[in-house]
Scaffold this motif. Structure first.
Motif, short mmCIF file in Angstrom:
data_model
loop_
_atom_site.label_atom_id
_atom_site.label_comp_id
_atom_site.label_asym_id
_atom_site.label_seq_id
_atom_site.Cartn_x
_atom_site.Cartn_y
_atom_site.Cartn_z
N GLY A 52 0.81 -1.21 0.00
CA GLY A 52 0.00 0.00 0.00
C GLY A 52 0.84 1.27 0.00
O GLY A 52 0.36 2.35 -0.35
N SER A 77 -2.42 -6.42 -0.89
CA SER A 77 -1.72 -5.35 -1.59
C SER A 77 -2.65 -4.20 -1.95
O SER A 77 -2.24 -3.04 -2.00
N GLY A 80 -4.43 -0.85 0.74
CA GLY A 80 -3.82 0.46 0.85
C GLY A 80 -3.72 1.19 -0.47
O GLY A 80 -3.91 2.41 -0.53
N LEU A 81 -3.46 0.44 -1.55
CA LEU A 81 -3.35 1.07 -2.87
C LEU A 81 -4.66 1.70 -3.30
O LEU A 81 -4.68 2.78 -3.91
N TYR A 121 -10.95 -3.53 3.10
CA TYR A 121 -10.84 -3.60 1.63
C TYR A 121 -12.22 -3.50 0.98
O TYR A 121 -12.42 -2.72 0.04
#
Length: 379
Positions: A52, A77, A80-81, A121
């Protein structure tokens, strides 16, 4: 429509979830959509969470698309991205959920972590495509998000077989031929299957194990030791991962497909076995009940219970007439099941709705049904 699909690793990976993603990409492209596949490097969970912070990966998922599809498997992954991508620009994000990690059996601290991260998420996406009603229930238990159910198809082989051929196969003399198809990982329940079969007399069964040992070499080695320790080496064959032609042959020769998983979001292997007229031995944990009707197209067993495996196999081996009836019912279930084209149509309609909603200038209120949950899209 321009679509980006984000996944871990190689889209050609030979698992049910990746097969679903591949068929979806193929179907969207056949309809004239442009689909860009964005492959992220495989990570262990902790390392994935650090992604992230990566501007390089952020730039990779920031594709010039109308909607960003994401395989939920890559959520460590992406959690955060996605937050950083939202801050950079407004883009609709839809996740494909095969099954949640928090639905699996884990020690309580790990399960709590997975649940918290997956909740965060899911709260950051605009929609979720689920492979079964059971998967949708787990998603909606974690977050308020618009969902649809688009089940996978099982027409990978689509063999020509009729009730007479199914009956002729089960009437052949010899032991019951059981096939396991899946990666050799604890969740698939191969150890439970072998322990259950070992309780039956030698002449009653044979097991053909099809699946890669590479996903969890330590578990695969423990399975070999289990087989040796139980003294059933001569009744269990390890074929490894097979190409489609060899897998077709293995399924066509079998009587029953058994995969007593501790959790399955759906279980494409069950449906693919049914295309050959094979009843399925599955469990009550997860989405297998969408395709397996207990006592009709297979048996739904308690997860982790070798005794129920032994009883189910004993029943089918001793009563070949019932085995033929269940095999015919399994084939009929497969024939009536939606095709990949129908699944793609459902996904495409859902994406249209999400993209249209994102284009509205004002935020729409969440419309709720009497239960207090958001209204569903799809069945």
């Amino acid at each position: 429509m321009n679509v980006g699909l984000v996944c871990y690793g190689d889209l050609d990976t030979n698992t049910g979830g990746f097969r679903y993603d591949r068929k979806l990409v193929e179907g969207l492209r056949e309809r004239g959509d442009r689909v860009e596949v964005i492959e992220l490097p495989w990570r262990d969970y902790a390392r994935g969470l650090l992604d992230g912070l990566s501007t390089r990966l952020l730039d990779r998922i920031d594709a010039p698309v109308d909607v960003l599809l994401q395989d939920e498997l890559a959520h460590p992954s992406l959690v955060g991205l996605n937050a950083r991508l939202r801050a950079r620009r407004d883009i609709p994000i839809v996740t494909i959920v095969h099954h949640l990690r928090s639905s699996e059996a884990h020690p309580l601290p790990a399960k709590g972590l997975y649940r918290a991260v997956e909740r965060r998420y899911l709260a950051g996406v605009d929609g979720a495509i689920c492979n079964s009603e059971a998967t949708r229930e787990t998603v909606e238990d974690l977050a308020t998000v618009e969902t649809t159910v688009a089940p996978p198809a099982g027409d990978r082989f689509d063999p020509v077989i009729d009730p007479a051929a199914i009956e002729a196969r089960v009437r052949e003399s010899g032991p019951l031929r059981v096939v396991f198809v899946g990666s050799l990982v604890p969740r698939k329940g191969l150890h439970t299957l072998i322990e259950g079969l070992s309780r039956l007399p030698d002449e009653r069964w044979r097991l053909h194990v099809v699946g890669s040992p590479d996903a969890n070499p330590r578990y695969a080695s423990s399975i070999r030791r289990l087989v040796a320790g139980l003294g059933v080496d001569d009744r269990v064959t390890f074929a490894g991962e097979l190409p489609d032609g060899a897998l077709r042959d293995a399924l066509s020769r079998s009587h029953v497909l058994a995969m007593p998983s501790t959790h399955e979001g759906f279980g494409i292997a069950y449906l693919e076995g049914m295309s050959f007229g094979l009843p399925a031995l599955a469990t009550t944990a997860g989405g297998a009940r969408a395709v397996v009707t207990h006592g009709e197209t297979g048996f739904l067993l308690r997860p982790g219970d070798p005794g129920t495996v032994a009883r189910a196999v004993r029943t089918l081996e001793a009563d070949r007439e019932r085995l033929a009836e269940m095999g015919t019912a399994a084939r009929e279930r497969y024939t009536a099941w939606p095709t990949w084209a129908e699944t793609t149509d459902r996904v495409r309609a859902f994406l249209d709705g999400v993209v249209a909603d994102s284009a509205e200038p004002m935020e729409r209120p969440q419309h709720r049904n009497p239960s207090g949950r958001p209204n569903h899209v799809g069945p």
